[in-house]
Scaffold this active site. Structure first.
Site, PDB file in Angstrom:
ATOM      1  CD  GLU A   1      42.710  39.626  36.931  1.00 36.46           C
ATOM      2  OE1 GLU A   1      44.437  40.129  36.118  1.00 36.46           O
ATOM      3  OE2 GLU A   1      41.732  39.728  36.162  1.00 36.46           O
TER       4      GLU A   1
ATOM      5  NE  ARG B   1      32.485  41.966  29.104  1.00 39.02           N
ATOM      6  CZ  ARG B   1      33.060  41.718  30.502  1.00 39.02           C
ATOM      7  NH1 ARG B   1      33.309  40.811  31.114  1.00 39.02           N
ATOM      8  NH2 ARG B   1      34.126  42.750  30.605  1.00 39.02           N
TER       9      ARG B   1
ATOM     10  CE  LYS C   1      40.865  45.306  33.935  1.00 38.00           C
ATOM     11  NZ  LYS C   1      41.157  44.880  34.691  1.00 38.00           N
TER      12      LYS C   1
END
Ligand code: ATP
Ligand code: MG
Length: 588
Positions: free
Chosen positions: A61, A292, A302
């Site tokens: 994104e 992850r 983020k």
């Protein structure tokens, strides 16, 4: 670069590789037909030319800069495509107009390119599929599998249920398709304010999986989008968009992180229904989840990274202390070191936290091979060779790499006054100290053996100069020079010839392994000493260092000429990593 433990690496990635190899063996994708399907022409042309190829994608994104966790995902997706003769698409999942920006798109593309990954002509944006996504949504409504919901957000939440208790049907669930269709079209036409309605899939409010309880797939947002401008005031949700984007691009293996495991039934449901409607062709892409990357001494969220940048705790997204790809790059990391790291940690199904020292070791290994050696004095003390003629000078030959004679040697000027490291001299040497002290002898690396004769102090008692005499018969590289042996070997630069440069000594940004763990505020755990700027004395060969050129400063560590601030003649070096892992050790 080869991994140290290929067997373990191969085993670690096996579960994804096994799936791919099985699909290749069974020819799962080979029979697919592409003609007449929606989706990007380039993707269809490539797939039609060679249907059996696997296709992966990296789908960020554009709402922040990429970090080392994304690097893992990038290297996995592009690496699988490379290893199996497939393709990897670069796709922006740009469905949220409020948080996305062109700056992020640009930085992401630059980071992926820098890592050495090539998407060829396959750069896509989910926003390019908005029209198709909208058409598909109408299909869901027409088939009685989606409805316009008019409850408020709070009311929706109340009906949603919990992890242990099913949800309840909304009174709008049985709205006739014609009415939903009309409302949905008017949503698109801009007749309603934000929040007035949403579009939901009609799946199962009683499902044990919250993601399947009639998920919202469209909402009203009167916002400008960074690519589609004001064309839309309704935007599709991530879960709905992502799977369809994969299918439109003929992705075969959609690899994502573990938190999407519970979303997989929805991923499959949406695509299966569209295939039932005849809108998509089978076989459909399959989602595969992996663990992850978590890393000690950094934050990878983020939100937290944005906070660090926007509140000025660091100097921008490429601050060399940040775990962003731009930050690692500026710090002096190489793409190869990150690739080595990705190989070494492998791909697993269980979440775990990797120690930062593993990443730093990968950088050391890589730079040990590729960085030329240079001399820099970071904390200078003056050394005067009393029996060396005042105006004289000569050249010493220093190898550019100790294990690579083919890299040649360079001349390093030598004269009567030198800079040495302050810590290479002491008046009262502890046992085992082999460097300079009154009466002791050391080799000045690539030059002569000197003997310390006396110390000169200033009026306040600080050492002004260490006075030595040299033995003219001991110059390195001349016959017989090495016959005399001494234990100490220190580096130096000629005071008259040295150039002053800025050195930025970076440490870890956080002082604790898991910043912000538990109830703690991660900002309180910032290491106040994470950046120290000093003036260093550099050998003349460093004068012309090019931006991003990396060196080993002997005995100190690996340094890179700063990409933004270093200039020929006025070099600025960032310390990428010390020679050894001294983090947390006393006196380091
Ligand atoms: P957001 O909360 O904004 O979604 P994100 O970190 O998931 O943040 P994306 O841009 O959605 O960011 O991520 C792009 C891809 O990178 C996704 O496929 C995601 O799974 C993967 N990814 C993100 N963080 C990590 C990580 N720490 N380790 C491995 N892969 C990651
Ligand atoms: Mg995400």
């Amino acid at each position: 670069m080869k991994s140290k433990n290929p067997a373990r690496d191969a085993a670690a990635t096996n579960f994804v590789r096994n799936i791919i190899e099985e699909d290749l063996r069974s020819g799962k994708y080979a029979a697919r037909r592409w003609a007449g399907r929606p989706g990007p022409a380039a993707a269809h042309a490539a797939a039609a030319a060679d249907p059996a190829r696997i296709r992966t994608r990296f789908p960020p994104e554009p709402n922040g800069y990429l970090h080392i966790g994304h690097a893992k995902s990038i290297l996995l997706n592009f690496g699988l495509a490379r290893d199996y003769g497939g393709l990897c698409h670069m796709r922006f999942d740009d469905t949220n107009p409020t948080k996305e920006e062109q700056e992020y798109v640009d930085s992401i593309l630059e980071a992926v390119r820098w890592l050495g990954c090539d998407w060829g002509e396959h750069l896509y944006y989910a926003s390019d599929y908005f029209e198709t996504l909208y058409r598909f949504a109408e299909m869901f409504i027409e088939h009685g599998l989606a409805y316009v919901e008019s409850l408020s957000a709070e009311e929706l939440r109340a009906l949603r249920g919990t992890l242990t208790k099913g949800g309840e049907n909304s009174p709008y669930r049985d709205r006739p398709p014609a009415e939903s269709l009309d409302l949905f079209r008017r949503m698109r036409a801009g007749e309603f304010p934000d929040g007035a309605h949403v579009l939901r899939l009609k799946i199962d409010m009683g499902s044990g999986n919250i993601n399947m309880r009639d998920p919202v797939i469209y909402r009203i947002r009167h916002e400008r989008h960074h690519r589609t401008g004001d064309a839309w005031c309704i935007y599709p949700m991530y879960d709905y968009t992502h799977c369809i984007s994969d299918a439109l691009e003929n992705i075969t293996h959609s690899i994502c992180t573990l938190e999407f495991e519970d979303h997989r039934p929805l991923y499959d449901w949406v695509l299966e229904r569209l295939a039932d409607f005849g809108a998509l062709a089978r076989p459909l892409p399959q989602q595969i989840e992996f663990a992850r990357l978590n890393l000690t001494y950094v934050v990878l969220s983020k939100r937290k990274l944005i906070q660090l940048v926007e509140e000025g705790h660091v100097e921008g997204w490429d601050d060399p202390r940040l775990p962003t790809i731009a930050g690692f790059r500026r710090r002096g990391y190489t793409p190869e070191s990150l690739r080595l790291f990705a190989e070494r940690i492998g791909v697993a199904k269980e979440n775990s936290t990797i120690d930062m020292s593993i990443l730093e070791d990968c950088l050391r290994e890589d730079l040990n091979e590729r960085a030329a050696r240079r001399i820099a004095v970071l904390d200078p003390a003056k050394l005067v060779i009393d029996n060396y003629p005042a105006g004289a000078e000569e050249q010493c030959q220093a190898p550019n790499h100790p294990q690579k004679p083919e890299w040649g040697k360079r001349a390093v000027p030598f004269a009567r006054e030198l800079w040495i490291e302050r810590e290479d001299f002491t008046e009262s040497p502890p046992k085992g100290y082999f460097r300079l002290s009154p009466g002791a002898e050391v080799r000045l690396r690539y030059a002569y053996i000197v003997k310390c004769e006396r110390v000169e102090k200033d009026s306040s008692g600080n050492i002004a100069a260490v006075h030595c005499t040299y033995d003219p018969n001991t110059k390195s590289g001349t016959p017989g020079a090495e016959q005399k042996k001494v234990k100490g070997n220190i580096h130096w630069v000629s005071a008259r010839h040295a150039i002053a440069g800025e050195a930025r000594l970076y440490e870890r940004l956080f002082g604790v392994p898991n910043p912000g763990a538990g109830e703690r505020d991660f900002l309180q755990e910032i290491n106040p000493d994470s950046k120290k700027i000093i003036r260093a004395w550099l050998e003349p060969a460093l004068m012309e260092a090019r931006a991003e050129e990396r060196f080993q400063f002997e005995r100190h560590g690996y340094f890179v000429a700063d990409a933004k601030d270093s200039r020929p003649g006025a070099p600025v070096f960032n310390r990428a990593v010390t020679l050894r892992d001294s983090w947390g050790k006393a006196g380091a």
